[in-house]
Design an enzyme around this catalytic site. Structure first.
Site, mmCIF file in Angstrom:
data_model
loop_
_atom_site.group_PDB
_atom_site.id
_atom_site.type_symbol
_atom_site.label_atom_id
_atom_site.label_comp_id
_atom_site.label_asym_id
_atom_site.label_seq_id
_atom_site.Cartn_x
_atom_site.Cartn_y
_atom_site.Cartn_z
ATOM 1 N N GLU A 143 -9.513 -5.960 -2.539
ATOM 2 C CA GLU A 143 -8.951 -5.747 -1.201
ATOM 3 C C GLU A 143 -10.008 -5.283 -0.207
ATOM 4 O O GLU A 143 -10.631 -4.239 -0.411
ATOM 5 C CB GLU A 143 -7.831 -4.705 -1.250
ATOM 6 C CG GLU A 143 -7.210 -4.429 0.115
ATOM 7 C CD GLU A 143 -6.239 -3.267 0.116
ATOM 8 O OE1 GLU A 143 -5.386 -3.210 1.014
ATOM 9 O OE2 GLU A 143 -6.342 -2.395 -0.788
ATOM 10 N N ASP A 178 -3.893 -7.007 3.132
ATOM 11 C CA ASP A 178 -3.147 -5.968 3.834
ATOM 12 C C ASP A 178 -3.227 -6.289 5.319
ATOM 13 O O ASP A 178 -4.298 -6.232 5.922
ATOM 14 C CB ASP A 178 -3.748 -4.596 3.527
ATOM 15 C CG ASP A 178 -2.908 -3.446 4.052
ATOM 16 O OD1 ASP A 178 -2.378 -3.577 5.182
ATOM 17 O OD2 ASP A 178 -2.799 -2.421 3.371
ATOM 18 N N GLN A 204 0.285 -6.482 1.909
ATOM 19 C CA GLN A 204 0.761 -5.146 2.259
ATOM 20 C C GLN A 204 0.908 -5.049 3.777
ATOM 21 O O GLN A 204 0.277 -5.813 4.527
ATOM 22 C CB GLN A 204 -0.194 -4.064 1.742
ATOM 23 C CG GLN A 204 -0.167 -3.951 0.222
ATOM 24 C CD GLN A 204 -1.169 -2.950 -0.326
ATOM 25 O OE1 GLN A 204 -2.273 -2.828 0.182
ATOM 26 N NE2 GLN A 204 -0.788 -2.254 -1.381
ATOM 27 N N GLU A 240 2.948 -0.242 2.379
ATOM 28 C CA GLU A 240 1.965 0.832 2.232
ATOM 29 C C GLU A 240 1.760 1.511 3.589
ATOM 30 O O GLU A 240 0.729 1.370 4.237
ATOM 31 C CB GLU A 240 0.641 0.276 1.693
ATOM 32 C CG GLU A 240 -0.294 1.384 1.217
ATOM 33 C CD GLU A 240 -1.626 0.854 0.710
ATOM 34 O OE1 GLU A 240 -2.041 1.281 -0.378
ATOM 35 O OE2 GLU A 240 -2.238 0.023 1.398
#
Length: 263
Positions: A143, A178, A204, A240
């Site tokens: 990530e 994300d 996310q 998140e």
């Protein structure tokens, strides 16, 4: 509506960790994720998953000394054996939890170390971990993280992550996209997703810039969720984010989506 996983490290902090599973299920979540499970027995977590009918979507491999500021081991010289041991620890938990995806944090670029040298070490560690997970039928995720929340982190842009997995070339190695980090570092997140979709293994979300509920800020999440549905994305979307107030008090965005689905 996408499949949403509540992040139990950030959400439902009003109750102890093992009680958050019931809270997430009661709120309507089908899955959960969290940063690290290692303070608790794997079977205690698995019991909560079974009891409340939840899927463990994701968690992170051991990051080193988190309290001392370490944010992963994969790019740290001299820590290769510790990283490999962390892979085995994470796998042991994943087997018990029925989790098919693990995230390996890259780590902070060591002071005085050339970035290319750190990337070389990172690629070797990640390739080794991905091959080990392949033996178990699991997917390894990497990530990119923004420089504002985590200064010095090795990977910051989606392009960097996707270039690395293309170089390694293992089918069970994917990128965690994300939208919060991607918007801060890259912008144009939907085009970003379209560009790299085949290699995105997990999504996310959080509002930008505050990292709160996905109901205001720079990103139009209702539109993005609709686009994910139209595109046929069937992976998990991890929530998140840090609630502005109580977790339950901030779930209006989620209730509204569930209501739209039943109309």
């Amino acid at each position: 509506m996408p499949r949403f996983a509540a992040n139990l490290t950030m959400m439902f902090n009003e109750v102890p960790f093992l009680d958050r599973f019931e809270e997430a299920a009661s709120a309507g979540f089908a899955g959960v994720e969290f940063l690290f499970p290692y303070e608790w027995e794997a079977e205690a977590i698995a019991d909560r998953l079974r009891r409340y009918g939840l899927t463990q979507a994701l968690f992170n491999m051991p990051p080193g000394d988190w309290a001392a500021g370490e944010r992963g081991l994969a790019c740290l010289p001299g820590r290769e054996a510790e990283f490999a041991a962390g892979v085995e620890t994470a796998l042991a938990y994943a087997r018990v939890l029925g989790c098919e995806r693990l995230h390996a944090m890259a780590g902070l670029l060591p002071a005085g170390m050339e970035r290319e040298r750190a990337l070389d070490l990172y690629r070797r560690n990640i390739a080794s971990a991905a091959r080990r997970l392949a033996d178990e039928g699991m997917t390894l995720l990497i990530e990119p993280i923004n420089t504002r929340d985590m200064p010095g982190y090795l990977l910051n842009h989606q392009r960097e992550g996707h270039e690395i997995i293309a170089e390694i070339g293992l089918p069970n190695l994917k990128v965690q996209m994300d939208f919060y980090h991607a918007q801060i570092m890259d912008g144009d997140v939907w085009r970003l997703f379209e560009t790299y979709r085949s290699a995105v293994g997990h999504i996310q979300i959080a509002s930008v810039p505050e990292r709160h509920e996905p109901d205001r800020g720079e990103l139009n999440y209702p539109w993005l969720f609709g686009q994910l549905d139209e595109a046929g994305y069937d992976g998990w979307v991890g929530c998140e984010y840090r609630p502005r107030g109580t977790t339950q008090g901030g779930l209006g965005w989620f209730s509204a989506l569930a209501g739209m689905q039943t109309e």
